[in-house]
Scaffold this motif. Structure first.
Motif, short mmCIF file in Angstrom:
data_model
loop_
_atom_site.label_atom_id
_atom_site.label_comp_id
_atom_site.label_asym_id
_atom_site.label_seq_id
_atom_site.Cartn_x
_atom_site.Cartn_y
_atom_site.Cartn_z
N TYR A 31 0.94 39.34 -21.81
CA TYR A 31 0.44 39.39 -20.43
C TYR A 31 -0.84 40.21 -20.36
N MET A 50 -0.36 34.79 -18.56
CA MET A 50 0.96 35.02 -19.15
C MET A 50 0.96 34.76 -20.65
N ARG A 96 6.06 42.69 -21.55
CA ARG A 96 7.24 42.32 -20.77
C ARG A 96 7.41 43.17 -19.52
N GLY A 97 6.34 43.75 -19.02
CA GLY A 97 6.42 44.49 -17.77
C GLY A 97 6.89 45.92 -17.91
N TYR A 100 2.15 49.08 -18.92
CA TYR A 100 0.84 48.48 -18.73
C TYR A 100 -0.19 49.44 -19.31
N TYR B 32 10.41 47.51 -11.01
CA TYR B 32 9.97 48.54 -11.93
C TYR B 32 8.88 49.31 -11.18
N SER B 94 6.24 46.52 -10.01
CA SER B 94 6.23 45.19 -10.60
C SER B 94 7.65 44.64 -10.54
N GLY B 96 9.04 43.35 -13.01
CA GLY B 96 9.65 43.61 -14.29
C GLY B 96 9.94 42.36 -15.10
N SER B 97 10.75 42.51 -16.08
CA SER B 97 10.99 41.41 -17.01
C SER B 97 11.99 40.40 -16.47
N SER B 100 9.33 35.92 -13.80
CA SER B 100 8.26 35.42 -14.63
C SER B 100 6.93 36.08 -14.30
N ASN B 101 6.93 36.89 -13.28
CA ASN B 101 5.69 37.50 -12.86
C ASN B 101 5.71 38.98 -13.17
N TYR B 102 4.83 39.41 -14.04
CA TYR B 102 4.73 40.82 -14.37
C TYR B 102 3.64 41.50 -13.57
#
Lengths: 111, 116
Positions: A31, A50, A96-97, A100, B32, B94, B96-97, B100-102
């Motif tokens: 990402y 992504m 994976r979030g 960052y 998150y 966010s 998070g995992s 699908s959107n981080y």
């Protein structure tokens, strides 16, 4: 060292002259994202990706383009810069979030 | 859609005093949460993050934050301010995992001034 590298750090250009700000990460993150920072507005997302060849618009995409041909690189392209694109730009990548990592920023002035 | 509200664009404290920077969020999924610090003419540095483990999160430089789901808050605190804490602080959320959107959504920032 794990990092996101942006270039250039500072750029002054004239209205309408195409420019590219490069961004590269060495963490194998899928990402990546571009933000612009303006006083009183915080950071706003321009585009994100992504994975390779997968990009999408963020909150303020007008006047910008991106590409993701390789996993490590995510350049920001301004085809015809205007003064309202004068801003501080940050590239970021994420695993994976969970975390960052941000680049050092590119301060762009369009005159 | 997720959003972040930071109460107070500017907070001023005396050296040695408690630092409290407020952050409230909205998110349709378990979030998150992050706090970043930005020193003058520098990039963003991660202070701490909440990723659904312990609700009290300790970060760098003596900062900590507590996730309170009932209040949808993630306030940042430090018991005793130091001159070197003067900077702008950003809260971010966010999805998070799990999704699908981080995407990381930021608040507008709080400028912390520390007076001698």
């Amino acid at each position: 060292e794990a990092q996101v590298t942006q270039n250039p750090r500072y750029l002054i250009t004239v209205t309408g002259k195409k420019l590219t700000v490069t961004c590269s990460q060495n963490m194998n993150h899928e990402y990546m994202s571009w933000y612009r920072q303006d006083p009183g507005l915080g950071l706003r997302q321009i585009y994100y990706s992504m994975n390779v060849e997968v990009t999408d618009k963020g909150d303020v995409p007008e006047g910008y383009k991106v590409s993701r041909k390789e996993k490590r690189n995510f350049p920001l392209i301004l085809e015809s810069p205007s003064p309202n694109q004068t801003s501080l730009y940050f590239c970021a990548s994420s695993d994976r979030g969970y975390g960052y990592t941000f680049g050092s920023g590119t301060r762009l002035t369009v005159v | 859609a997720q959003s972040v509200t930071q109460l107070g664009s500017h907070v001023s404290v005396s050296e040695g005093a408690l630092v409290l920077l407020r952050c409230n969020y909205s998110s349709s999924v378990p979030p998150y949460l992050f706090w970043y610090v930005q020193y003058p003419n520098q990039g963003l540095q991660l202070l701490l993050k909440y990723t659904s483990a312990a609700t009290l999160v300790k970060g760098i430089n003596g900062f900590e934050a507590e996730f309170k789901k009932s209040e949808t808050s993630f306030h940042l605190t430090k018991p005793s301010a130091h001159m070197s804490d003067a900077a702008e602080y950003f809260c971010a959320v966010s999805e998070g995992s799990g999704g699908s959107n981080y995407k990381l959504t930021f608040g507008k920032g709080t400028l912390l001034t520390v007076n001698p």
